[in-house]
Design a protein around this motif. Structure first.
Motif, PDB file in Angstrom:
ATOM      1  N   PHE A 140      -1.428 -13.106  -8.783  1.00  0.00           N
ATOM      2  CA  PHE A 140      -1.347 -12.580 -10.152  1.00  0.00           C
ATOM      3  C   PHE A 140      -2.660 -11.920 -10.553  1.00  0.00           C
ATOM      4  CE2 PHE A 140      -1.958 -13.105 -14.723  1.00  0.00           C
ATOM      5  CZ  PHE A 140      -0.827 -12.462 -15.207  1.00  0.00           C
ATOM      6  N   GLY A 141      -3.736 -12.620 -10.217  1.00  0.00           N
ATOM      7  CA  GLY A 141      -5.045 -12.059 -10.558  1.00  0.00           C
ATOM      8  C   GLY A 141      -5.313 -10.747  -9.850  1.00  0.00           C
ATOM      9  N   MET A 142      -4.914 -10.684  -8.578  1.00  0.00           N
ATOM     10  CA  MET A 142      -5.110  -9.437  -7.847  1.00  0.00           C
ATOM     11  C   MET A 142      -4.319  -8.297  -8.467  1.00  0.00           C
ATOM     12  SD  MET A 142      -7.203 -10.017  -5.261  1.00  0.00           S
ATOM     13  CE  MET A 142      -6.889  -8.974  -3.861  1.00  0.00           C
ATOM     14  N   ASP A 143      -3.152  -8.615  -8.990  1.00  0.00           N
ATOM     15  CA  ASP A 143      -2.323  -7.575  -9.618  1.00  0.00           C
ATOM     16  C   ASP A 143      -2.879  -7.109 -10.955  1.00  0.00           C
ATOM     17  OD1 ASP A 143      -0.540  -7.339  -7.574  1.00  0.00           O
ATOM     18  OD2 ASP A 143       0.938  -8.731  -8.417  1.00  0.00           O
ATOM     19  N   GLN A 144      -3.764  -7.885 -11.543  1.00  0.00           N
ATOM     20  CA  GLN A 144      -4.364  -7.478 -12.811  1.00  0.00           C
ATOM     21  C   GLN A 144      -5.587  -6.578 -12.621  1.00  0.00           C
ATOM     22  OE1 GLN A 144      -2.402  -8.321 -15.395  1.00  0.00           O
ATOM     23  NE2 GLN A 144      -1.283  -9.286 -13.692  1.00  0.00           N
ATOM     24  N   MET A 145      -6.027  -6.452 -11.402  1.00  0.00           N
ATOM     25  CA  MET A 145      -7.202  -5.634 -11.130  1.00  0.00           C
ATOM     26  C   MET A 145      -6.925  -4.151 -11.442  1.00  0.00           C
ATOM     27  SD  MET A 145      -8.523  -7.233  -7.521  1.00  0.00           S
ATOM     28  CE  MET A 145      -9.751  -5.950  -7.334  1.00  0.00           C
ATOM     29  N   ARG A 146      -7.960  -3.452 -11.864  1.00  0.00           N
ATOM     30  CA  ARG A 146      -7.866  -2.004 -12.088  1.00  0.00           C
ATOM     31  C   ARG A 146      -8.228  -1.206 -10.830  1.00  0.00           C
ATOM     32  NH1 ARG A 146      -7.398  -0.622 -17.475  1.00  0.00           N
ATOM     33  NH2 ARG A 146      -6.448  -2.415 -18.526  1.00  0.00           N
ATOM     34  N   ASP A 147      -8.550  -1.944  -9.765  1.00  0.00           N
ATOM     35  CA  ASP A 147      -8.837  -1.308  -8.487  1.00  0.00           C
ATOM     36  C   ASP A 147      -7.743  -1.688  -7.501  1.00  0.00           C
ATOM     37  OD1 ASP A 147     -11.249  -0.236  -9.418  1.00  0.00           O
ATOM     38  OD2 ASP A 147     -12.323  -2.093  -8.967  1.00  0.00           O
ATOM     39  N   ALA A 148      -7.588  -0.865  -6.476  1.00  0.00           N
ATOM     40  CA  ALA A 148      -6.625  -1.169  -5.423  1.00  0.00           C
ATOM     41  C   ALA A 148      -7.228  -2.198  -4.469  1.00  0.00           C
ATOM     42  CB  ALA A 148      -6.257   0.093  -4.664  1.00  0.00           C
ATOM     43  N   ALA A 149      -6.417  -3.175  -4.061  1.00  0.00           N
ATOM     44  CA  ALA A 149      -6.873  -4.209  -3.136  1.00  0.00           C
ATOM     45  C   ALA A 149      -5.924  -4.255  -1.943  1.00  0.00           C
ATOM     46  CB  ALA A 149      -6.931  -5.563  -3.837  1.00  0.00           C
ATOM     47  N   TYR A 150      -6.525  -4.332  -0.751  1.00  0.00           N
ATOM     48  CA  TYR A 150      -5.738  -4.368   0.476  1.00  0.00           C
ATOM     49  C   TYR A 150      -6.267  -5.488   1.373  1.00  0.00           C
ATOM     50  CZ  TYR A 150      -4.827   0.442  -1.036  1.00  0.00           C
ATOM     51  OH  TYR A 150      -4.514   1.559  -1.769  1.00  0.00           O
ATOM     52  N   LEU A 151      -5.345  -6.209   2.006  1.00  0.00           N
ATOM     53  CA  LEU A 151      -5.706  -7.159   3.050  1.00  0.00           C
ATOM     54  C   LEU A 151      -5.248  -6.538   4.366  1.00  0.00           C
ATOM     55  CD1 LEU A 151      -6.912  -9.902   3.736  1.00  0.00           C
ATOM     56  CD2 LEU A 151      -4.624 -10.891   3.554  1.00  0.00           C
ATOM     57  N   ILE A 152      -6.200  -6.333   5.264  1.00  0.00           N
ATOM     58  CA  ILE A 152      -5.954  -5.566   6.485  1.00  0.00           C
ATOM     59  C   ILE A 152      -6.356  -6.414   7.673  1.00  0.00           C
ATOM     60  CG2 ILE A 152      -6.454  -3.393   7.667  1.00  0.00           C
ATOM     61  CD1 ILE A 152      -7.459  -2.357   4.915  1.00  0.00           C
ATOM     62  N   ASP A 153      -5.520  -6.415   8.704  1.00  0.00           N
ATOM     63  CA  ASP A 153      -5.867  -7.182   9.899  1.00  0.00           C
ATOM     64  C   ASP A 153      -6.716  -6.346  10.834  1.00  0.00           C
ATOM     65  OD1 ASP A 153      -4.195  -5.442  11.220  1.00  0.00           O
ATOM     66  OD2 ASP A 153      -2.538  -6.881  11.448  1.00  0.00           O
ATOM     67  N   ASN A 154      -7.079  -6.969  11.979  1.00  0.00           N
ATOM     68  CA  ASN A 154      -7.990  -6.267  12.888  1.00  0.00           C
ATOM     69  C   ASN A 154      -7.326  -5.108  13.613  1.00  0.00           C
ATOM     70  OD1 ASN A 154      -6.314  -7.673  14.543  1.00  0.00           O
ATOM     71  ND2 ASN A 154      -7.903  -8.799  15.654  1.00  0.00           N
ATOM     72  N   ASP A 155      -6.025  -4.968  13.478  1.00  0.00           N
ATOM     73  CA  ASP A 155      -5.306  -3.860  14.092  1.00  0.00           C
ATOM     74  C   ASP A 155      -5.062  -2.727  13.104  1.00  0.00           C
ATOM     75  OD1 ASP A 155      -4.154  -2.666  16.321  1.00  0.00           O
ATOM     76  OD2 ASP A 155      -2.138  -3.294  15.712  1.00  0.00           O
ATOM     77  N   ALA A 156      -5.772  -2.766  11.980  1.00  0.00           N
ATOM     78  CA  ALA A 156      -5.697  -1.725  10.931  1.00  0.00           C
ATOM     79  C   ALA A 156      -4.357  -1.703  10.228  1.00  0.00           C
ATOM     80  CB  ALA A 156      -6.023  -0.348  11.498  1.00  0.00           C
ATOM     81  N   ARG A 157      -3.630  -2.822  10.217  1.00  0.00           N
ATOM     82  CA  ARG A 157      -2.356  -2.894   9.514  1.00  0.00           C
ATOM     83  C   ARG A 157      -2.553  -3.578   8.168  1.00  0.00           C
ATOM     84  NH1 ARG A 157       1.829  -1.044  12.130  1.00  0.00           N
ATOM     85  NH2 ARG A 157       1.748  -0.851  14.397  1.00  0.00           N
ATOM     86  N   ILE A 158      -1.841  -3.050   7.184  1.00  0.00           N
ATOM     87  CA  ILE A 158      -1.940  -3.590   5.824  1.00  0.00           C
ATOM     88  C   ILE A 158      -1.001  -4.778   5.722  1.00  0.00           C
ATOM     89  CG2 ILE A 158      -1.605  -3.097   3.375  1.00  0.00           C
ATOM     90  CD1 ILE A 158      -2.180  -0.150   4.028  1.00  0.00           C
ATOM     91  N   ILE A 159      -1.583  -5.929   5.405  1.00  0.00           N
ATOM     92  CA  ILE A 159      -0.798  -7.147   5.243  1.00  0.00           C
ATOM     93  C   ILE A 159      -0.395  -7.335   3.792  1.00  0.00           C
ATOM     94  CG2 ILE A 159      -0.842  -9.668   5.509  1.00  0.00           C
ATOM     95  CD1 ILE A 159      -2.904  -9.255   7.746  1.00  0.00           C
ATOM     96  N   TYR A 160      -1.291  -6.933   2.906  1.00  0.00           N
ATOM     97  CA  TYR A 160      -1.058  -7.157   1.484  1.00  0.00           C
ATOM     98  C   TYR A 160      -1.656  -5.986   0.714  1.00  0.00           C
ATOM     99  CZ  TYR A 160      -1.978  -8.850  -3.250  1.00  0.00           C
ATOM    100  OH  TYR A 160      -2.069  -8.967  -4.610  1.00  0.00           O
TER     101      TYR A 160
END
Length: 803
Positions: A140-160
């Motif tokens: 929820f907190g991440m969704d309130q951010m005014r910036d884009a947030a990405y969780l990326i694995d070591n294979d350059a894939r977006i997890i979140y």
């Protein structure tokens, strides 16, 4: 049978053991709601005695369960709904009063397609819920951010990806999940990603700027803060991407502003609220000569003069703005002009925070403007106001005199004989005379009065608040006296006189046009009265002007209506008393005004340009008459026609038509004499000389009229190859009474004969004059003594019988 029963019991025991071994609570009831089976976990979870469960109804264990929850009423309602509808499946979560959270599943059991009971399944999910809550809060907190947030694995894939990332890129969360970094950041190819990943692992955190690409292909700049961490021996990158489009725009604006600040040709200065200089740009130093180090900390008053400082501060404090033209000095003392603008920058509270001053060196512009103004308003020769500025001044003075109920006088000044001086001594000397004349007129009036040069030798003076008309006579007399003094023009000395016309506002006129016209009319009257005098305008002058205007209008139709006629005055050879010449003199028979003499209408013809048409007509009449009188009066009969200086100045007139007319009449040029005055001789331009040469080539002779009264040099007699001199009647008058007149005539005759020029004496009115002139060897005589000008028929009848 026994074996089957034993096998069934064994299966039931195994089933019960299996149910007791599971960690979930299970309750089985039949279609009537009686408890059929349950496991140990059910009794433990709900702390229900087995006796209660062995009762015939399920209501008792149900209430026992519900009593332990915070949703008793709602849960009981749903329970009985399921009971009424055995085929209905149900799922819910029960929050117990002791804080536990129980997950409940309710399913219907079927046999041969018929519902025969229900299975209730309960699971304690308290710990799971406890672990999910922080994760939900984090999401929820991440969704309130005014910036884009990405969780990326070591294979350059977006997890979140958080909500802002979805909004910014235009993808859904499901679409982003599984996409590669290269899909949203085209610059981060696999090769670059591997390099980036190694650098991130080594440093733990990186900040970089790159371009992200939206779903529709639009690129926008972002600043990415990449953070490396490991979880369960796996590396991840938590990347926070901030859209920096606005920052980039501001940076570009600031960069442009810095470029402008550093490279502008306009000086810029920044000061604090108290006016202390904080910074200046290079243009400031270039314009003023003050470098940044020596100017910083000083007062902004340094760039403004004392004349404007008070007004500047008042305006800045009141409206936050001031601008004006300022004349200042550079560090080296050079004076320069600038257009200074001062703006106040205010803080959020509305108080002045900074002052910004801008100015440009407009010295050259002011000099150019002044030059243009000078050229438009000032006569370059005399440095007096020109015609344009004179009209403006006169208009303003008339308005002021009207408001103040005062009187102003207008002088119209013409320099007599200036043209003769200008043509004789040269234009340079003429210019010097005009300059001196301007200074002399200026000396005779007050500083508040206006002296202007309208052009040529015409000057005007505007005298304000003159009181009674007689008060201007002293000034007019002073101008006449000053202008009568000798003019030293290099090695030469010249004398001229002045004619002045005077008109008053509001006595003589109430508008500029009428006032000028009346002053001009008065000036011409002064000139006609003998020059070297002033004349006040009187209404009779206006009447005379109207009369001239009427004559001018009527003169335009005089030729076509045959109102003009030619009279001829005989020129007598004194030695033989024979008439072999005549002067053609034009007359105007006006249908209403009667006979009008040439002295009245020829000046009008010259002013209007009609003299050219009239002159050509007169030549044709004279040429035809000469052809006729060759037969009836004398073989070599000559007719003289007067030619005006205006005719010589006409660029369209080359007199070729005259020569063609002579050829048509089979008439030699010797039968025509062109009479010019000494004033025409002063028209010493090439065109005048060319016309005289064309006459000479055609055999037409030249006679110089009114000799002895003009200003011409005797060298002109030789230069222009004159055939006849006509002694003016002023010299002929009183020949017997005044020996000086006789001596003058004798000298002229002797000089002319020495130059091979024959002489005609005008204005002979007595036998005594005729005899004296004959004795002086004068060649020809003309005057009333012989005959007045006569119409052609009377002239012919009188002189055709001479022997």
């Amino acid at each position: 049978m026994a074996h089957t029963r034993s096998k069934l019991e064994h299966s039931l025991s195994l089933l019960k053991a299996t149910l007791d071994a599971t960690t979930d609570a299970i309750l089985v009831v039949d279609a009537a709601g009686r408890v059929m089976q349950y496991n140990t976990e059910f009794t433990r979870m709900w702390q229900i005695d087995r006796e209660l469960l062995n009762a015939d109804t399920q209501s008792a264990p149900l209430r026992r369960i519900l009593n332990g929850t915070d949703l008793q009423d709602d849960a009981e309602t749903r329970w009985f709904e399921v009971r009424r509808d055995p085929e209905r499946h149900a799922y819910d979560e029960l929050l117990l009063s002791d804080g536990r959270i129980i997950e409940r599943h309710q399913m219907t059991e079927y046999r041969d397609g018929i519902a025969v009971g229900q299975i209730w399944h309960f699971r304690d999910i308290t710990e799971r819920k406890a672990s999910e809550t922080p994760l939900a809060q984090l999401s929820f907190g991440m969704d309130q951010m005014r910036d884009a947030a990405y969780l990326i694995d070591n294979d350059a894939r977006i997890i979140y990806a958080n909500r802002h990332a979805c909004l910014e890129l235009g993808y859904s969360r499901e679409q982003l999940r599984g996409m590669r970094v290269e899909d949203i950041d085209p610059a981060h190819t696999d090769t670059i990603w591997r390099t980036h990943w190694q650098a991130l692992k080594a440093s733990g955190s990186l900040t970089l700027e790159t371009l992200h690409q939206t779903k529709d292909g639009r690129l926008f700049p972002v600043e990415v803060v990449a953070n490396f961490f490991e979880y369960a021996n796996t590396g991840y990158n938590l990347a926070i991407a901030r859209n920096i489009s606005e920052r980039k725009r501001i940076e570009e604006v600031l960069q442009q502003a810095a470029l402008i600040y550093q490279n502008s040709s306009e000086a810029m200065l920044l000061a604090d609220a108290e006016g202390r200089i904080i910074a200046v740009n290079p243009a400031f130093t270039q314009i003023t000569g003050h470098c940044r180090e020596e100017i910083e900390g000083q007062s902004i008053d340094l760039i403004n003069t004392e004349d404007h400082r008070k007004a500047m501060w008042q305006s800045v404090r009141k409206s936050g703005f001031w601008q004006g033209e300022v004349w200042d000095r550079t560090q080296s003392g050079d004076r320069y002009a600038k257009w200074l603008t001062v703006n106040a920058i205010k803080d959020s509270a509305g108080r002045i925070f900074r002052l910004v001053a801008l100015f440009a060196d407009i010295t050259e512009k002011k000099q150019a403007e002044n030059l243009i103004w000078q050229q438009a308003n000032i006569d370059p020769l005399t440095q007096l106001p020109n015609r344009r500025m004179f009209h403006d001044r006169l208009e303003q003075e008339i308005k002021k005199a009207g408001r103040d109920k005062t009187r102003l006088a207008l002088f119209f000044i013409d320099l007599d004989l200036f043209k003769e001086v200008n043509d004789t001594l040269g234009h340079d000397m003429g210019d010097k005379l005009l300059q001196t004349a301007a200074q002399r007129i200026r000396m005779c009036v007050r500083d508040s009065d206006t002296v202007a040069r309208l052009g040529g030798d015409e000057f005007t003076v505007i005298l304000r608040e003159v009181g009674e008309p007689c008060n201007v006579e002293r000034i007019a007399g002073a101008i006449l006296e000053k202008m009568a003094e000798r003019f030293e023009l290099g090695a030469d000395v010249a004398h001229i006189s002045t004619s002045i016309g005077i008109a008053f506002y509001p006595d003589d006129a109430r508008d500029i046009k009428s006032l000028l016209k009346h002053a001009d009319q008065a000036m011409y009257v002064a000139k006609n009265r003998g020059r070297n005098q002033y004349c006040f305008f009187i209404p009779a002058m206006q009447e005379a002007a109207r009369h001239r205007l009427g004559l001018s209008k009527d003169l335009r139709s005089a030729l076509s209506t045959r109102q003009l006629t030619v009279y001829y005055q005989p020129i007598v050879e004194l030695s033989s008393n024979r008439v072999c010449k005549a002067e053609a003199l034009i007359r105007w028979h006006h249908p209403q005004r009667g006979l009008i003499g040439p002295a009245e209408f020829i000046p009008i013809a010259e002013e209007t340009g009609l003299i050219n048409t009239i002159g050509n007509w007169l030549f044709e009449q004279a040429a035809q008459q000469a052809r006729k009188w060759r037969l009836s009066i004398h073989d070599d009969f000559q007719i003289s026609i007067n030619k005006s200086s205006v005719q010589f100045r006409n660029e369209r007139e080359n007199h070729q038509a005259w020569l063609e007319k002579l050829t048509q009449l089979q008439l030699s040029g010797q039968h025509i004499v062109v009479e010019i005055t000494e004033g025409v001789l002063l028209e010493s331009g090439n065109r005048f000389q060319d016309q005289l040469s064309s006459f000479r080539d055609a055999g037409i002779q030249i006679s110089l009229d009114d000799f002895g009264t003009g200003y011409s040099s005797l060298s002109y007699l030789k230069k222009y190859d004159i055939d006849y001199l006509k002694i003016d009647q002023e010299c002929v008058n009183n020949l017997s009474a005044d020996p000086a007149n006789l001596a003058l005539c004798e000298a002229i005759i002797l000089m002319a004969h020495k130059l091979g020029i024959r002489v005609i004496a005008e204005g002979i009115e007595s036998e005594a004059q005729r005899q004296l002139l004959k004795n002086a060897d004068c060649d020809f005589g003309q005057g009333f003594f012989f005959a007045k000008p006569l119409p052609a028929d009377l002239f012919e009848s009188r002189f055709s019988e001479q022997t």
